[in-house]
Motif scaffolding. Structure first.
Motif, PDB file in Angstrom:
ATOM      1  N   ASP A   4       9.448   3.428  -5.375  1.00  0.00           N
ATOM      2  CA  ASP A   4       8.245   4.117  -5.847  1.00  0.00           C
ATOM      3  C   ASP A   4       7.573   4.806  -4.669  1.00  0.00           C
ATOM      4  OD1 ASP A   4       6.082   4.965  -7.388  1.00  0.00           O
ATOM      5  OD2 ASP A   4       4.941   3.146  -6.980  1.00  0.00           O
ATOM      6  N   SER A   5       7.303   6.100  -4.813  1.00  0.00           N
ATOM      7  CA  SER A   5       6.656   6.843  -3.733  1.00  0.00           C
ATOM      8  C   SER A   5       5.141   6.757  -3.796  1.00  0.00           C
ATOM      9  CB  SER A   5       7.088   8.326  -3.798  1.00  0.00           C
ATOM     10  OG  SER A   5       6.699   8.903  -5.043  1.00  0.00           O
ATOM     11  N   ASN A   6       4.597   6.154  -4.850  1.00  0.00           N
ATOM     12  CA  ASN A   6       3.149   6.057  -4.989  1.00  0.00           C
ATOM     13  C   ASN A   6       2.561   5.251  -3.833  1.00  0.00           C
ATOM     14  OD1 ASN A   6       0.675   6.457  -6.407  1.00  0.00           O
ATOM     15  ND2 ASN A   6       0.757   4.319  -7.040  1.00  0.00           N
ATOM     16  N   GLY A   7       1.528   5.783  -3.197  1.00  0.00           N
ATOM     17  CA  GLY A   7       0.878   5.093  -2.105  1.00  0.00           C
ATOM     18  C   GLY A   7       1.449   5.374  -0.735  1.00  0.00           C
ATOM     19  N   ALA A   8       2.533   6.151  -0.650  1.00  0.00           N
ATOM     20  CA  ALA A   8       3.132   6.420   0.655  1.00  0.00           C
ATOM     21  C   ALA A   8       2.190   7.232   1.544  1.00  0.00           C
ATOM     22  CB  ALA A   8       4.461   7.146   0.485  1.00  0.00           C
ATOM     23  N   GLY A   9       1.525   8.219   0.961  1.00  0.00           N
ATOM     24  CA  GLY A   9       0.576   9.018   1.737  1.00  0.00           C
ATOM     25  C   GLY A   9      -0.617   8.201   2.203  1.00  0.00           C
ATOM     26  N   ASP A  10      -1.086   7.289   1.351  1.00  0.00           N
ATOM     27  CA  ASP A  10      -2.199   6.415   1.734  1.00  0.00           C
ATOM     28  C   ASP A  10      -1.784   5.493   2.876  1.00  0.00           C
ATOM     29  OD1 ASP A  10      -3.751   7.481  -0.389  1.00  0.00           O
ATOM     30  OD2 ASP A  10      -2.814   6.084  -1.789  1.00  0.00           O
ATOM     31  N   ALA A  11      -0.549   4.975   2.802  1.00  0.00           N
ATOM     32  CA  ALA A  11      -0.043   4.113   3.864  1.00  0.00           C
ATOM     33  C   ALA A  11       0.071   4.882   5.178  1.00  0.00           C
ATOM     34  CB  ALA A  11       1.315   3.538   3.465  1.00  0.00           C
ATOM     35  N   PHE A  12       0.540   6.116   5.103  1.00  0.00           N
ATOM     36  CA  PHE A  12       0.646   6.967   6.292  1.00  0.00           C
ATOM     37  C   PHE A  12      -0.732   7.122   6.928  1.00  0.00           C
ATOM     38  CE2 PHE A  12       3.212  10.290   8.474  1.00  0.00           C
ATOM     39  CZ  PHE A  12       2.204  10.860   9.233  1.00  0.00           C
ATOM     40  N   ALA A  13      -1.735   7.461   6.107  1.00  0.00           N
ATOM     41  CA  ALA A  13      -3.085   7.682   6.634  1.00  0.00           C
ATOM     42  C   ALA A  13      -3.635   6.418   7.287  1.00  0.00           C
ATOM     43  CB  ALA A  13      -4.007   8.156   5.516  1.00  0.00           C
ATOM     44  N   ALA A  14      -3.451   5.264   6.628  1.00  0.00           N
ATOM     45  CA  ALA A  14      -3.978   4.009   7.169  1.00  0.00           C
ATOM     46  C   ALA A  14      -3.357   3.690   8.523  1.00  0.00           C
ATOM     47  CB  ALA A  14      -3.728   2.871   6.185  1.00  0.00           C
ATOM     48  N   ALA A  15      -2.036   3.830   8.629  1.00  0.00           N
ATOM     49  CA  ALA A  15      -1.364   3.517   9.889  1.00  0.00           C
ATOM     50  C   ALA A  15      -1.711   4.525  10.977  1.00  0.00           C
ATOM     51  CB  ALA A  15       0.146   3.453   9.678  1.00  0.00           C
ATOM     52  N   PHE A  16      -1.851   5.787  10.603  1.00  0.00           N
ATOM     53  CA  PHE A  16      -2.268   6.808  11.571  1.00  0.00           C
ATOM     54  C   PHE A  16      -3.644   6.454  12.136  1.00  0.00           C
ATOM     55  CE2 PHE A  16      -3.971  10.694  13.234  1.00  0.00           C
ATOM     56  CZ  PHE A  16      -2.890  11.460  13.636  1.00  0.00           C
ATOM     57  N   LEU A  17      -4.568   6.072  11.255  1.00  0.00           N
ATOM     58  CA  LEU A  17      -5.918   5.723  11.704  1.00  0.00           C
ATOM     59  C   LEU A  17      -5.908   4.466  12.565  1.00  0.00           C
ATOM     60  CD1 LEU A  17      -7.985   6.493   8.476  1.00  0.00           C
ATOM     61  CD2 LEU A  17      -7.773   7.895  10.554  1.00  0.00           C
TER      62      LEU A  17
END
Length: 305
Positions: free
Chosen positions: A244-257
């Motif tokens: 499931d690709s849902n949440g991948a962008g949110d995970a990227f943002a969290a780890a980047f921050l």
């Protein structure tokens, strides 16, 4: 600011809600009178703000989430998710009810999301005093593009707190996204609907405040624009099958921050984001989870795969 004491690393604004997950045999879904869903239809807490808050908390950052929630079963699921993961939550009353969506998830992990827009109102606001106090106590603010976050942007600018936003699948033209794009210090977006991602990224940087813009592109990696320099960030091979690709962008943002708040350079932050995004694609749609700090640092230290 001399003498200030931060009690929160990241304040997340908006994006709390629940998703109903429906596995489907393919996307687009051909018309039929009915489909039998043998693997079950499930509702779980977790929309964009919830996923960013969860990702930040799993990485050890002190996280506070502010949004409007209904006094309803969906709101209870959101509250329970935050309690389970130790995420501070300020839930303001939402008479229209908690935000909901239906996600159709194909066998390859792609999804089609249907959002119930009746659970918000254009006049929704965060109380200014509460918003100022929470922002002032935070090192960073992450702003989702859900209601009522657009109205919060001027207040955040006045507090002087750095903040980020995620424009998701913006086409580069929809005017609703522009106040977010041009106000934030860090901007995330998907390249899915952009005909020329670099041009859009540079327009965001030139017209707004952002010193860092990141466009994610799934299996093709991401583009990082930092201090005027464009860099391609390789994708990371997921550690398990993609479900499931849902949440991948949110995970990227969290780890980047996480990387940014740890003092890492932008390329390292983007590497963290790629690792976390790949991990998120292995998490079933029916479960809310995110990569932990030890695993993130271990995987990020490995050569790009």
């Amino acid at each position: 600011m001399t003498g200030r004491t931060d009690t929160t690393d990241v304040l997340v604004l908006g994006g709390a809600g629940v998703d109903t997950i429906i596995p489907v045999p393919e996307l687009p879904l051909p018309y039929a009178d009915s489909y039998m869903i043998d693997s079950g239809i499930r509702t779980r807490a977790g929309q964009t703000g919830d996923f960013v808050a969860l990702g930040l908390a799993r990485l050890g950052l002190r996280t506070h989430h502010l949004d409007l929630l209904g006094d309803d079963p969906e709101g209870d699921l959101v509250r329970a998710l935050h309690r389970e993961h130790g995420i501070a939550l300020t839930a303001l009353p939402q008479p229209a009810g908690t935000k909901r969506a239906v996600n159709l998830v194909g066998p390859d992990g792609r999804r089609l999301s249907l959002y119930d827009t009746s659970r918000a109102h254009p006049d929704d606001r965060f109380p200014e005093g509460r918003l100022r106090a929470l922002a002032a106590a935070s090192r960073h603010v992450h702003v989702t593009i859900t209601q009522p976050c657009a109205h919060a942007l001027p207040v955040l600018r006045e507090t002087g707190r750095p903040f980020s936003t995620d424009l998701h699948d913006w086409d580069g033209e929809n005017p609703y996204h522009e106040p977010f794009a041009f106000a934030a210090d860090v901007v995330f977006l998907s390249a899915a609907n952009l005909t020329d991602p670099e041009r859009t990224m540079r327009r965001i940087a030139e017209r707004g405040r952002a010193g860092t813009v990141v466009a994610t592109a799934g299996a093709e990696g991401a583009l990082l624009l930092a201090d005027g320099e464009l860099t391609r960030i390789p994708a990371v091979t997921p550690p398990a099958p993609v479900v499931d690709s849902n949440g991948a962008g949110d995970a990227f943002a969290a780890a980047f921050l996480y990387g940014r708040l740890s003092g890492e350079p932008p390329r390292r932050c983007a590497r963290y984001g790629a690792v976390a995004g790949a991990y998120a694609c292995t998490v079933p749609a029916t479960r809310a989870d995110a990569i932990g700090r030890d695993e993130l640092l271990r995987e990020a230290s490995e050569p790009s795969r």
